[in-house]
Scaffold this active site. Structure first.
Site, mmCIF file in Angstrom:
data_model
loop_
_atom_site.group_PDB
_atom_site.id
_atom_site.type_symbol
_atom_site.label_atom_id
_atom_site.label_comp_id
_atom_site.label_asym_id
_atom_site.label_seq_id
_atom_site.Cartn_x
_atom_site.Cartn_y
_atom_site.Cartn_z
ATOM 1 N N ASP A 31 15.528 19.416 110.463
ATOM 2 C CA ASP A 31 16.518 20.492 110.376
ATOM 3 C C ASP A 31 16.546 21.257 111.698
ATOM 4 O OD1 ASP A 31 17.931 22.052 107.726
ATOM 5 O OD2 ASP A 31 17.735 23.188 109.596
ATOM 6 N N ILE A 32 17.739 21.611 112.155
ATOM 7 C CA ILE A 32 17.886 22.304 113.441
ATOM 8 C C ILE A 32 17.355 23.737 113.356
ATOM 9 C CG2 ILE A 32 20.206 23.312 113.119
ATOM 10 C CD1 ILE A 32 20.932 22.081 115.861
ATOM 11 N N ASN A 86 20.995 22.072 97.653
ATOM 12 C CA ASN A 86 21.860 23.234 97.445
ATOM 13 C C ASN A 86 23.267 22.743 97.106
ATOM 14 O OD1 ASN A 86 19.885 25.214 98.110
ATOM 15 N ND2 ASN A 86 20.210 24.806 100.290
ATOM 16 N N GLY A 92 24.200 28.464 98.357
ATOM 17 C CA GLY A 92 24.236 28.596 99.807
ATOM 18 C C GLY A 92 24.461 27.301 100.549
ATOM 19 N N GLN A 93 25.135 26.320 99.908
ATOM 20 C CA GLN A 93 25.434 25.066 100.626
ATOM 21 C C GLN A 93 26.381 25.365 101.785
ATOM 22 O OE1 GLN A 93 27.163 21.923 98.221
ATOM 23 N NE2 GLN A 93 27.085 20.438 99.905
ATOM 24 N N HIS A 99 22.879 16.526 100.603
ATOM 25 C CA HIS A 99 21.629 16.330 101.332
ATOM 26 C C HIS A 99 20.486 16.978 100.571
ATOM 27 C CE1 HIS A 99 23.590 19.997 102.762
ATOM 28 N NE2 HIS A 99 22.376 20.513 102.883
ATOM 29 N N LEU A 100 19.319 16.410 100.778
ATOM 30 C CA LEU A 100 18.097 16.908 100.156
ATOM 31 C C LEU A 100 17.219 17.498 101.255
ATOM 32 C CD1 LEU A 100 16.430 15.978 97.199
ATOM 33 C CD2 LEU A 100 15.000 15.170 99.024
ATOM 34 N N HIS A 101 16.804 18.746 101.060
ATOM 35 C CA HIS A 101 15.856 19.356 101.996
ATOM 36 C C HIS A 101 14.439 18.977 101.565
ATOM 37 C CE1 HIS A 101 18.649 22.421 103.808
ATOM 38 N NE2 HIS A 101 19.280 22.240 102.661
HETATM 39 P P1 5GP Z 1 22.637 23.634 103.331
HETATM 40 O O1 5GP Z 1 22.664 25.087 103.685
HETATM 41 O O2 5GP Z 1 24.037 23.051 103.296
HETATM 42 O O3 5GP Z 1 21.838 23.288 102.113
HETATM 43 O O4 5GP Z 1 21.832 22.927 104.496
HETATM 44 C C1 5GP Z 1 22.383 22.554 105.719
HETATM 45 C C2 5GP Z 1 21.231 22.431 106.669
HETATM 46 O O5 5GP Z 1 21.657 21.706 107.805
HETATM 47 C C3 5GP Z 1 20.712 23.775 107.176
HETATM 48 O O6 5GP Z 1 19.339 23.911 106.864
HETATM 49 C C4 5GP Z 1 20.973 23.733 108.679
HETATM 50 O O7 5GP Z 1 19.962 24.348 109.435
HETATM 51 C C5 5GP Z 1 21.065 22.243 108.951
HETATM 52 N N1 5GP Z 1 21.929 21.913 110.073
HETATM 53 C C6 5GP Z 1 23.171 22.411 110.311
HETATM 54 N N2 5GP Z 1 23.682 21.858 111.416
HETATM 55 C C7 5GP Z 1 22.749 20.977 111.887
HETATM 56 C C8 5GP Z 1 22.718 20.102 113.023
HETATM 57 O O8 5GP Z 1 23.648 20.006 113.826
HETATM 58 N N3 5GP Z 1 21.582 19.367 113.190
HETATM 59 C C9 5GP Z 1 20.538 19.447 112.316
HETATM 60 N N4 5GP Z 1 19.479 18.675 112.591
HETATM 61 N N5 5GP Z 1 20.538 20.253 111.244
HETATM 62 C C10 5GP Z 1 21.628 21.007 111.025
#
Ligand code: 5GP
Ligand code: ZN
Length: 113
Positions: A31-32, A86, A92-93, A99-101
């Site tokens: 994750d970034i 999410n 908070g998606q 995707h799975l964290h």
């Molecule tokens: P969500 O909030 O949709 O469950 O998770 C999206 C996740 O993607 C966030 O934790 C966010 O930090 C990560 N993310 C967003 N943009 C990028 C990117 O360009 N590269 C990477 N590696 N992660 C990203």
């Protein structure tokens, strides 16, 4: 594949990411904006916007099993880790490619915020 989807673009390697695993159906990358010492995002290669649109049980199951594999590789399987999907606004998606964290490397609070 969705042309303008961030995670489809990472799957196509149009946008760089630190890949940690690749299978025939999924990829995993760091994750970034990590929320724990280990924070990976595991995504299907196929574009599915959220868990609400998912129909393929094997595909969704493969995300969890890859998370367990990565947890073992990262050395956090025994201590423990959390997997989270999410879905939509209340969770908070922010990226609408399911995707799975995988979070670990520290103790997690419960309930989540
Ligand atoms: P969500 O909030 O949709 O469950 O998770 C999206 C996740 O993607 C966030 O934790 C966010 O930090 C990560 N993310 C967003 N943009 C990028 C990117 O360009 N590269 C990477 N590696 N992660 C990203
Ligand atoms: Zn996508």
């Amino acid at each position: 594949m969705a042309d303008d989807c961030l995670f489809c673009r990472i799957v196509r390697k149009e946008i760089p990411a630190t890949l940690v695993a690749e299978t025939d159906r999924c990829i995993a990358f760091r994750d970034i904006n990590p929320q724990a010492p280990v924070h990976m995002v595991i995504v299907p290669r196929e574009h599915v916007a959220s868990l609400n649109e998912a129909r393929d049980a094997d595909l969704i199951g493969s995300l969890s099993l890859l998370a367990a594999d990565i947890a073992r590789t990262e050395g956090i399987a025994e201590a423990g880790y959390r997997t989270v999907i999410n879905t939509n606004r209340d969770a908070g998606q922010t990226v609408f490619h399911v995707h799975l964290h995988l979070l670990g490397g520290r103790a997690m609070a419960w309930p989540p915020g």
